[in-house]
Enzyme design. Structure first.
Site, mmCIF file in Angstrom:
data_model
loop_
_atom_site.group_PDB
_atom_site.id
_atom_site.type_symbol
_atom_site.label_atom_id
_atom_site.label_comp_id
_atom_site.label_asym_id
_atom_site.label_seq_id
_atom_site.Cartn_x
_atom_site.Cartn_y
_atom_site.Cartn_z
ATOM 1 N N LYS A 43 81.837 18.224 69.052
ATOM 2 C CA LYS A 43 82.273 19.581 68.603
ATOM 3 C C LYS A 43 83.035 20.395 69.539
ATOM 4 O O LYS A 43 83.929 21.067 69.433
ATOM 5 C CB LYS A 43 81.357 20.368 67.605
ATOM 6 C CG LYS A 43 80.929 19.563 66.279
ATOM 7 C CD LYS A 43 79.901 20.038 65.760
ATOM 8 C CE LYS A 43 79.537 19.329 64.599
ATOM 9 N NZ LYS A 43 78.046 19.668 64.071
ATOM 10 N N GLU B 148 73.775 13.034 60.693
ATOM 11 C CA GLU B 148 75.044 12.039 60.749
ATOM 12 C C GLU B 148 74.267 10.610 60.324
ATOM 13 O O GLU B 148 72.994 10.358 60.250
ATOM 14 C CB GLU B 148 75.553 11.794 62.165
ATOM 15 C CG GLU B 148 76.250 12.865 62.820
ATOM 16 C CD GLU B 148 77.347 13.228 61.921
ATOM 17 O OE1 GLU B 148 78.389 12.560 61.568
ATOM 18 O OE2 GLU B 148 77.404 14.628 61.392
ATOM 19 N N VAL C 150 83.804 21.433 62.904
ATOM 20 C CA VAL C 150 82.931 22.126 63.795
ATOM 21 C C VAL C 150 82.477 23.398 62.850
ATOM 22 O O VAL C 150 83.151 24.031 62.256
ATOM 23 C CB VAL C 150 83.697 22.750 64.940
ATOM 24 C CG1 VAL C 150 82.567 23.477 65.939
ATOM 25 C CG2 VAL C 150 84.572 21.804 65.607
HETATM 26 P P1 NAP Z 1 77.844 10.064 54.063
HETATM 27 O O1 NAP Z 1 76.823 11.077 53.073
HETATM 28 O O2 NAP Z 1 77.000 9.092 55.043
HETATM 29 O O3 NAP Z 1 79.085 9.589 53.182
HETATM 30 C C1 NAP Z 1 80.072 8.736 53.750
HETATM 31 C C2 NAP Z 1 80.976 8.413 52.596
HETATM 32 O O4 NAP Z 1 81.732 7.368 53.233
HETATM 33 C C3 NAP Z 1 80.137 7.262 51.577
HETATM 34 O O5 NAP Z 1 80.628 7.537 50.164
HETATM 35 C C4 NAP Z 1 80.490 5.811 51.995
HETATM 36 O O6 NAP Z 1 80.432 4.907 50.814
HETATM 37 C C5 NAP Z 1 81.757 6.161 52.504
HETATM 38 N N1 NAP Z 1 81.862 4.876 53.635
HETATM 39 C C6 NAP Z 1 81.213 4.739 54.807
HETATM 40 N N2 NAP Z 1 81.639 3.637 55.312
HETATM 41 C C7 NAP Z 1 82.952 3.473 54.858
HETATM 42 C C8 NAP Z 1 84.025 2.352 55.018
HETATM 43 N N3 NAP Z 1 83.986 1.309 55.789
HETATM 44 N N4 NAP Z 1 84.956 2.116 53.918
HETATM 45 C C9 NAP Z 1 84.898 2.882 52.578
HETATM 46 N N5 NAP Z 1 84.018 4.127 52.447
HETATM 47 C C10 NAP Z 1 83.009 4.158 53.453
HETATM 48 O O7 NAP Z 1 78.523 11.351 55.160
HETATM 49 P P2 NAP Z 1 78.627 12.934 55.059
HETATM 50 O O8 NAP Z 1 77.611 13.561 55.543
HETATM 51 O O9 NAP Z 1 79.302 12.946 53.636
HETATM 52 O O10 NAP Z 1 79.799 13.105 56.323
HETATM 53 C C11 NAP Z 1 81.061 12.701 56.014
HETATM 54 C C12 NAP Z 1 82.038 13.356 57.358
HETATM 55 O O11 NAP Z 1 81.825 14.620 57.434
HETATM 56 C C13 NAP Z 1 81.629 12.923 58.784
HETATM 57 O O12 NAP Z 1 82.487 12.691 59.529
HETATM 58 C C14 NAP Z 1 80.582 13.936 59.044
HETATM 59 O O13 NAP Z 1 80.637 14.039 60.589
HETATM 60 C C15 NAP Z 1 81.221 15.063 58.502
HETATM 61 N N6 NAP Z 1 80.510 16.346 58.282
HETATM 62 C C16 NAP Z 1 79.267 16.035 57.576
HETATM 63 C C17 NAP Z 1 78.519 17.231 57.399
HETATM 64 C C18 NAP Z 1 77.219 17.384 56.805
HETATM 65 O O14 NAP Z 1 76.614 18.449 56.545
HETATM 66 N N7 NAP Z 1 76.740 16.505 55.991
HETATM 67 C C19 NAP Z 1 78.923 18.751 58.108
HETATM 68 C C20 NAP Z 1 80.341 18.506 58.550
HETATM 69 C C21 NAP Z 1 80.999 17.660 58.519
HETATM 70 P P3 NAP Z 1 79.211 4.418 50.036
HETATM 71 O O15 NAP Z 1 78.859 5.892 49.239
HETATM 72 O O16 NAP Z 1 79.586 3.538 49.183
HETATM 73 O O17 NAP Z 1 78.087 4.215 50.812
HETATM 74 N N1 HSE Z 2 75.119 16.490 61.441
HETATM 75 C C1 HSE Z 2 75.930 17.729 61.789
HETATM 76 C C2 HSE Z 2 75.156 18.783 62.033
HETATM 77 C C3 HSE Z 2 76.776 17.663 60.406
HETATM 78 O O1 HSE Z 2 73.930 18.411 61.906
HETATM 79 O O2 HSE Z 2 75.306 19.758 62.622
HETATM 80 C C4 HSE Z 2 77.755 19.211 60.460
HETATM 81 O O3 HSE Z 2 78.706 18.783 61.443
#
Ligand code: NAP
Ligand code: HSE
Length: 429
Positions: free
Chosen positions: A203, A188, A130
């Protein structure tokens, strides 16, 4: 100094940020915590993707990480419900400490994940789930532990806040603003979770569970997103002195708990209107502390990595001291919260009618509003045609009940002089 080996699940936006932070800040972290946090293996989906690290670090086989006795902390940064849920449960079952940034899995399967963590006595960190880099979870669990939480009001989705800001301030189309948010790594994997308000609801479910001491499922939350927001409504709202933001609100009332996510008109002089782009802010009201406001970057690689690493340090400290985690996530629904339906909530409203430009139209509309006891605060007819022969009429109301608004608008939209479904937004006062 204690060396802690970490298994990273996922190497996307957040995974790469965590790896970089641990490398760049190693000396600082060792000095401050006595912990040398090392990523030993990384699980990904596709081994053929070009990555900035040696190939041997990566695997597509979760068992290799789970069965590595040197890895004591598993950090889940994959996102989504499955396989994240199964990996978290299996990591906990095997006695490893776990950290996750995944609000979707906690909002939907938090009850079983936290129950198992408690049973197995493992640390479960979720600070990054969050508010990105904002330390809102530790604030609720630790800093405000002596308070009864009365309400939480926040902007807790970076993607939608970025889109609304770019549309209004730079005249960008919704689609272009969304593309930018995706390019910057805020959205996301399935951006409809952001746009339809479900990410904010996930969240809010986590915050409400901590605040009210009973597990809250995101299904119980009334959710409306920004996917049907029109630039015209952002501009008309600004003409009336309001800025539209997607807000998440949880409030104790005498009759029960209100839980909702919706796009709201916020008065221009309210501090939340200065929360722009991918910034988030969360107001928390506690009975002793009063109002506090947390503000910071709510999405993106670096701020999110900052939050994840704070949990990795807590997991490392837990490994050394075995101190019981303070106020864990509520494990039961035994003390049921009474969650109020939105139909009973009271708001002021913004309506945009699309009606033919002809004498008597306004009196037909206001007649129906009067019948439902809805009092008009101000009204303007804007002389711009938005459909053939139809113009927008924008109206603000005094406070009224949601169910009266739903019934009144159903009736108004059936009038032959009304040419499109009326746009309705709630006003935050
Ligand atoms: P992302 O950029 O889409 O990265 C996802 C990663 O997970 C990639 O490396 C992908 O592998 C891997 N993956 C996906 N499915 C998989 C599977 N079935 N088995 C193994 N590996 C797998 O996502 P992200 O933005 O980093 O977000 C990750 C988490 O953090 C999520 O829960 C999101 O809600 C949370 N979050 C994100 C943010 C933000 O600003 N982005 C902020 C807070 C929280 P490949 O590289 O091989 O595709
Ligand atoms: N997709 C989320 C956002 C990432 O835009 O706030 C952070 O949790």
């Amino acid at each position: 100094m204690k060396r802690v080996e970490i298994g990273l699940l996922g190497f996307g936006t957040v995974g790469q940020g965590v790896f970089e932070l641990l490398e760049r800040q190693r000396e600082i972290l060792i000095k401050r915590t006595g912990l040398d946090l090392r990523v030993k293996r990384i699980l990904v989906r596709d081994l053929n993707k070009k990555r900035p690290l040696p190939k041997e670090l990566f695997t597509t086989n979760f068992e290799e990480i789970l069965n590595d006795p040197e890895i004591s902390v598993i950090c889940e940064l994959i996102g989504g419900l499955e396989p994240a849920r199964t990996y978290l449960l299996r990591a906990i079952e095997s006695g490893k400490q776990v950290v996750t940034a995944n609000k979707a899995v906690l909002a939907e399967a938090g009850e079983e994940i936290f129950r198992l963590a408690k049973e197995k006595g493992v640390y479960l960190g979720f600070e990054a789930s969050v508010g990105g880099g904002i330390p809102v979870i530790k604030t609720l669990k630790e800093a405000l532990v002596g308070n009864r939480i009365e309400s939480i009001l926040g902007i807790i989705n970076g993607t939608t806040n970025y889109i609304l800001t770019r549309m209004l301030e730079s005249n960008l189309s919704f689609e272009r603003a969304l593309e930018e948010a995706k390019e910057r790594g805020y959205a996301e994997a399935d951006p409809s979770l952001d746009l339809k308000g479900f990410d904010s609801a996930h969240k809010l479910a986590i915050l409400a569970s901590l605040a009210f001491g009973s597990y809250v499922s995101s299904e119980k939350i009334y959710v409306e997103g920004i996917d049907e927001i029109d630039l015209m409504d952002l501009k008309f709202s600004r003409d009336f002195g309001y800025i539209v933001k997607l807000v998440a609100s949880a409030r104790r009332t005498k009759r029960g708990i209100e839980l909702m996510v919706f796009p709201a008109l916020i008065p221009e002089n309210h501090i939340l209107t200065s929360v722009r782009l991918n910034y988030n802010a969360v107001y928390i009201k506690g009975d002793f502390v009063g109002d506090i406001l947390l503000y910071g970057l709510g999405a993106g690689k670096e701020p999110t990595a900052s939050a994840v690493v704070s949990d990795l340090v807590s997991a490392g400290e837990y490994l050394i001291h075995k101190r019981a985690p303070l106020l864990s996530y509520p494990q039961s629904t035994s003390h049921q919260l009474k969650i109020l339906p939105i139909s009973e909530s009271l708001f002021r409203y913004y309506f945009r009618f699309t009606a033919v430009d002809r004498p008597g139209v306004l009196s037909k509309i206001s007649g129906i509003l009067g019948k439902y006891d809805i009092s008009i605060a101000s009204v303007v007819q804007i002389g711009r045609q938005i459909r053939k022969g139809a113009v927008p009429i924008v109206m603000l109301t005094h406070e009224t009940q949601e169910k009266k608004v739903v019934d009144a608008l159903n009736e108004i939209d059936k009038l032959d002089v009304v040419r499109a479904k009326t746009k309705r937004l709630r006003i935050l006062t």
